[in-house]
Design a protein around this motif. Sequence first.
Motif, PDB file in Angstrom:
ATOM      1  N   ASN A  52       0.670  -1.080  -0.085  1.00 46.90           N
ATOM      2  CA  ASN A  52       0.090  -0.082  -0.004  1.00 46.90           C
ATOM      3  C   ASN A  52       0.762   1.288   0.300  1.00 46.90           C
ATOM      4  O   ASN A  52       0.488   2.525   0.240  1.00 46.90           O
ATOM      5  CB  ASN A  52      -0.794   0.092   1.187  1.00 46.90           C
ATOM      6  CG  ASN A  52      -2.025  -1.204   0.954  1.00 46.90           C
ATOM      7  OD1 ASN A  52      -2.850  -1.233   0.309  1.00 46.90           O
ATOM      8  ND2 ASN A  52      -1.837  -2.127   1.930  1.00 46.90           N
ATOM      9  N   MET A  55       4.284   4.216   2.368  1.00 49.25           N
ATOM     10  CA  MET A  55       3.616   4.309   3.409  1.00 49.25           C
ATOM     11  C   MET A  55       4.382   5.467   4.226  1.00 49.25           C
ATOM     12  O   MET A  55       5.435   5.557   4.430  1.00 49.25           O
ATOM     13  CB  MET A  55       3.451   2.908   4.424  1.00 49.25           C
ATOM     14  CG  MET A  55       2.554   1.852   3.900  1.00 49.25           C
ATOM     15  SD  MET A  55       0.844   2.548   3.615  1.00 49.25           S
ATOM     16  CE  MET A  55       0.554   3.163   5.197  1.00 49.25           C
ATOM     17  N   SER A  66      -1.461   6.284   2.852  1.00 53.56           N
ATOM     18  CA  SER A  66      -0.720   5.402   1.929  1.00 53.56           C
ATOM     19  C   SER A  66      -0.712   5.845   0.432  1.00 53.56           C
ATOM     20  O   SER A  66      -1.270   6.839   0.119  1.00 53.56           O
ATOM     21  CB  SER A  66      -1.939   4.148   2.000  1.00 53.56           C
ATOM     22  OG  SER A  66      -3.133   4.483   1.393  1.00 53.56           O
ATOM     23  N   TYR A  92      -4.918   6.305   5.431  1.00 52.26           N
ATOM     24  CA  TYR A  92      -5.006   5.039   5.330  1.00 52.26           C
ATOM     25  C   TYR A  92      -5.742   4.282   6.649  1.00 52.26           C
ATOM     26  O   TYR A  92      -5.289   4.540   7.696  1.00 52.26           O
ATOM     27  CB  TYR A  92      -3.752   4.236   5.071  1.00 52.26           C
ATOM     28  CG  TYR A  92      -3.653   2.898   4.914  1.00 52.26           C
ATOM     29  CD1 TYR A  92      -4.033   2.232   3.759  1.00 52.26           C
ATOM     30  CD2 TYR A  92      -2.907   2.176   5.925  1.00 52.26           C
ATOM     31  CE1 TYR A  92      -4.101   0.777   3.778  1.00 52.26           C
ATOM     32  CE2 TYR A  92      -2.687   0.726   5.860  1.00 52.26           C
ATOM     33  CZ  TYR A  92      -3.266   0.022   4.841  1.00 52.26           C
ATOM     34  OH  TYR A  92      -2.951  -1.235   4.739  1.00 52.26           O
TER      35      TYR A  92
END
Length: 97
Positions: A52, A55, A66, A92
């Motif tokens: 993702n 980060m 993210s 996120y």
Amino acid sequence: MFEGNLSPTEVLVCQNRSCRKLGAVKVLVAFQALPVPGVTVTGSQCLGQCGNGPMVLVLPEQVWYSRVHPDEVPAVVERHLRGGQAIASMIYRKVKQ
Ligand code: FES
């Protein structure tokens, strides 16, 4: 949870393999180019959210961002690190424990 004024002191930018493949080095450089007094920016080990990335984790409030793009970093610096307001649209929320 993220309402009100936040007082970030540290930004971790994951520099481990998965995030690096997705451009994490440029994200770290972008943060380092816009230093904020009282806020430390650190390239970190894996933050456990691989896939993702890049980060970014803002401490102590534990706001996660993210898929951060270098072009988005100035907004994070201005609104969150300087202004104390997390950017809701970039947060996120599926943090793997
Ligand atoms: S490599 Fe960045 S979260 Fe794991």
